[in-house]
Design a protein around this motif. Sequence first.
Motif: not given
Length: 84
Positions: A19-26, A67-76, A80-83
């Motif tokens: 859907l438009p305006g949704t994001y993929i989380l990897v 396309e990656v708009v946000l990256g977050f690291g924790e532990s190992d 990533y959030m992809i538009s």
Amino acid sequence: MAGSKYAYVRSFELPDTLLPGTYILVRLDGHAFHRLSQEHDFVKPNDERALQLMDHAAKDVMNEFKEVVLGFGESDEFRYMISS
């Protein structure tokens, strides 16, 4: 499978659209990070070299894939959030 008796299955496949305006989380998990830590004598819990290595890798991913708009690291692991 093409040309076999199971080729009819293709008629049940549907396109995967977002859907438009949704994001993929990897989520990327550090494979064999414990072994890497031992081989490079990382000091627990937060070796500066290990933290810099992970930050550098995360930045490279974000620079490579625009396309990656946000990256977050924790532990190992990193997320990533992809538009879409």
